[in-house]
Scaffold this motif. Structure first.
Motif, PDB file in Angstrom:
ATOM      1  N   TYR A   1      56.771   8.087 105.526  1.00  0.00           N
ATOM      2  CA  TYR A   1      57.212   9.432 105.161  1.00  0.00           C
ATOM      3  C   TYR A   1      56.624   9.851 103.827  1.00  0.00           C
ATOM      4  O   TYR A   1      56.149   9.029 103.036  1.00  0.00           O
ATOM      5  CB  TYR A   1      58.742   9.524 105.157  1.00  0.00           C
ATOM      6  N   ARG A   2      56.661  11.160 103.600  1.00  0.00           N
ATOM      7  CA  ARG A   2      56.237  11.753 102.333  1.00  0.00           C
ATOM      8  C   ARG A   2      56.961  13.084 102.190  1.00  0.00           C
ATOM      9  O   ARG A   2      57.539  13.597 103.145  1.00  0.00           O
ATOM     10  CB  ARG A   2      54.717  11.968 102.300  1.00  0.00           C
TER      11      ARG A   2
ATOM     12  N   GLY B   1      51.939   2.008 101.318  1.00  0.00           N
ATOM     13  CA  GLY B   1      53.015   2.576 100.523  1.00  0.00           C
ATOM     14  C   GLY B   1      54.050   1.542 100.168  1.00  0.00           C
ATOM     15  O   GLY B   1      53.801   0.339 100.249  1.00  0.00           O
TER      16      GLY B   1
ATOM     17  N   LEU C   1      57.518   4.784 102.054  1.00  0.00           N
ATOM     18  CA  LEU C   1      57.096   5.932 101.258  1.00  0.00           C
ATOM     19  C   LEU C   1      55.592   5.822 101.077  1.00  0.00           C
ATOM     20  O   LEU C   1      55.094   4.921 100.407  1.00  0.00           O
ATOM     21  CB  LEU C   1      57.811   5.961  99.908  1.00  0.00           C
TER      22      LEU C   1
ATOM     23  N   LYS D   1      51.900   6.141  99.944  1.00  0.00           N
ATOM     24  CA  LYS D   1      51.170   6.364  98.699  1.00  0.00           C
ATOM     25  C   LYS D   1      49.693   6.629  98.947  1.00  0.00           C
ATOM     26  O   LYS D   1      49.022   7.234  98.124  1.00  0.00           O
ATOM     27  CB  LYS D   1      51.306   5.135  97.773  1.00  0.00           C
TER      28      LYS D   1
ATOM     29  N   TRP E   1      51.236  14.063 111.001  1.00  0.00           N
ATOM     30  CA  TRP E   1      52.366  14.319 110.113  1.00  0.00           C
ATOM     31  C   TRP E   1      53.180  15.453 110.722  1.00  0.00           C
ATOM     32  O   TRP E   1      52.638  16.522 111.013  1.00  0.00           O
ATOM     33  CB  TRP E   1      51.884  14.714 108.720  1.00  0.00           C
TER      34      TRP E   1
END
Length: 174
Positions: A29-30, A85, A113, A115, A131
């Motif tokens: 996720y982001r 991430g 998360l 990165k 996404w």
């Protein structure tokens, strides 16, 4: 440049006491970036296609004897989705049956998360990645247990954001 190759074979595969294959996955996720470069509260998650079709899901695969669950989650996210991430606190454990094989599994899910999104990754020729917002991801995800994990992640992140907002409100009063 580093050459990445997916692990193959089941000689290191873990099974529980009941003979269920143990698998580990993650929900990459982001938070969406605005046009001005600031990060918003809008959550996006990365889904991938299955190797054999267009079914969408989150990265997951076998948990092997030489790695922790968190290491397996990160490995699967690199191999299948091409993202790196921070693996965060486990979302839960689910028992399920593979519809295609009739095999029993024990699955663990983690948030990741993101990165870094890699341009090249081991399974890029056999998978698509996209996404999506949470509603879109929930609609296309083929596995009930992954949808439950997504719900837990959303609740966890929503609670965390609400707590930060409350803390900011309290700080502005002081």
């Amino acid at each position: 440049m580093v050459c990445l190759v997916s692990r193959t074979g089941r000689h290191l595969q873990r099974y529980d006491d009941l003979g269920r294959r143990q698998v580990v996955g993650c929900i990459p996720y982001r938070f969406k970036c605005s046009t001005d470069g600031t990060i918003s509260d809008d959550l996006e998650v990365l889904v991938i296609s299955s190797q054999k079709g267009q079914k969408m899901m989150f990265p997951k695969g076998g948990w092997e004897l030489d790695e922790s669950r968190e290491e397996a989650a990160l490995r699967e996210s690199v191999e299948e989705a091409g993202v790196l991430g921070n693996v965060e606190c486990e979302l839960g454990r689910w028992n399920f049956i593979s519809k295609s094989h009739g095999t029993f599994y024990e699955g663990y899910m983690f948030p990741l998360l993101v990165k870094e999104e890699l341009d090249f990754w081991p399974e890029q020729n056999v998978r698509q990645r996209a996404w999506l917002n949470v509603k879109e991801a929930r609609d296309v995800c083929q596995h009930w247990w992954m949808k439950e994990a997504l719900d837990i992640l959303v609740e966890r992140l929503t609670s965390s954001l609400q707590q930060k907002e409350q803390n900011m409100s309290i700080c502005s009063l002081i």
